[in-house]
Enzyme design. Structure first.
Site, PDB file in Angstrom:
ATOM      1  N   SER A 121       0.856  -0.992   0.000  1.00 22.79           N
ATOM      2  CA  SER A 121      -0.067  -0.145  -0.091  1.00 22.79           C
ATOM      3  C   SER A 121       0.895   1.107  -0.125  1.00 22.79           C
ATOM      4  CB  SER A 121      -0.927   0.002   1.415  1.00 22.79           C
ATOM      5  OG  SER A 121      -1.858   0.997   1.213  1.00 22.79           O
ATOM      6  N   HIS A 146      -2.270  -1.349  -4.311  1.00 24.74           N
ATOM      7  CA  HIS A 146      -3.819  -1.397  -4.499  1.00 24.74           C
ATOM      8  C   HIS A 146      -4.278   0.076  -4.461  1.00 24.74           C
ATOM      9  CE1 HIS A 146      -4.380  -2.080   0.297  1.00 24.74           C
ATOM     10  NE2 HIS A 146      -3.760  -0.695  -0.133  1.00 24.74           N
TER      11      HIS A 146
END
EC number: 3.4.21.92
Length: 217
Positions: A121, A146
């Site tokens: 992330s 993501h």
């Protein structure tokens, strides 16, 4: 100034029962000896002298504050010498991560990044944001990208405001990731639609890092 013997006595006297079970929570102390005597550092302060900064665990306001402060301090110490940022993080707050990102781009020294363990992330985003040619990962590291996560509750108008903000952040992060990886924005958008895990070799092929390090150069 505390001597080595005094330091060891202090640690011994303060050691709790069941020390073995609790030792993992202690920060090691390094004692250096010079002509002026002995000086003790916690291990992270000693490594900071070598221009090594660690970002470990969740990216939040406290983490960002510590990392930003260290980057600014090292710039003031020597604006022409590289800084190394070691990352082992599952990600976290976008705003906290962007504070670190903007500081990395703002300061004069190049910031080299290295993934050890996991960069997911916002951790992966910051890994890719290091100076070009100076982004690394260890061979068994994992990298995950993501789209930003978020949620909202309350009146419909408030939810709409939050939805617009998270869509803005998604577009902004995709554009920056495209800039740092060399991928087009459309591919970044597709590849970050769900959790996308990569090996260190995959991350290199994708443009998130420049080299997989097997041994120190």
């Amino acid at each position: 100034m505390i001597t080595r013997a005094e330091l060891l006595d202090m640690l011994a006297s303060n050691a709790p029962q069941g020390f073995e079970a609790q030792a993992l929570g202690l920060v090691p102390i390094v004692v250096e000896t010079s002509g002026r005597g002995e000086r003790s550092y916690d291990i992270y302060s000693r490594l900071l002298k070598e221009r090594l900064v660690f970002m470990v665990g969740e990216v939040n306001d406290q983490t960002a504050n510590l990392v930003v402060a260290q980057l600014l301090f090292l710039e003031s110490e020597n604006p022409d010498k590289d800084i190394s940022l070691y990352i082992n993080s599952p990600g976290g707050s976008v705003s906290a991560g962007m504070a670190i990102y903007d500081t990395m781009q703002f300061i004069k020294p190049d910031v080299s990044t290295l993934c050890m363990g996991l960069a997911a992330s916002m951790g992966a985003f910051l890994l890719a944001s290091g100076a070009k040619g100076k982004r690394f990962a260890l061979p068994n590291s994992r990298v995950m990208i993501h789209q930003p996560l978020g949620g909202a509750r309350g009146q419909a108008s408030d939810i709409e405001i939050q939805a617009r903000e998270i869509l803005y952040l998604k577009e902004r992060l995709n554009n920056l990731l495209a800039q740092h990886t060399g991928q087009d924005v459309e591919r970044i958008a597709r590849d970050t639609d769900r959790d996308n895990f990569m090996s260190s070799d995959d991350a290199k092929a994708y443009g998130l890092i420049d080299q997989v390090l097997l041994k120190r150069p």
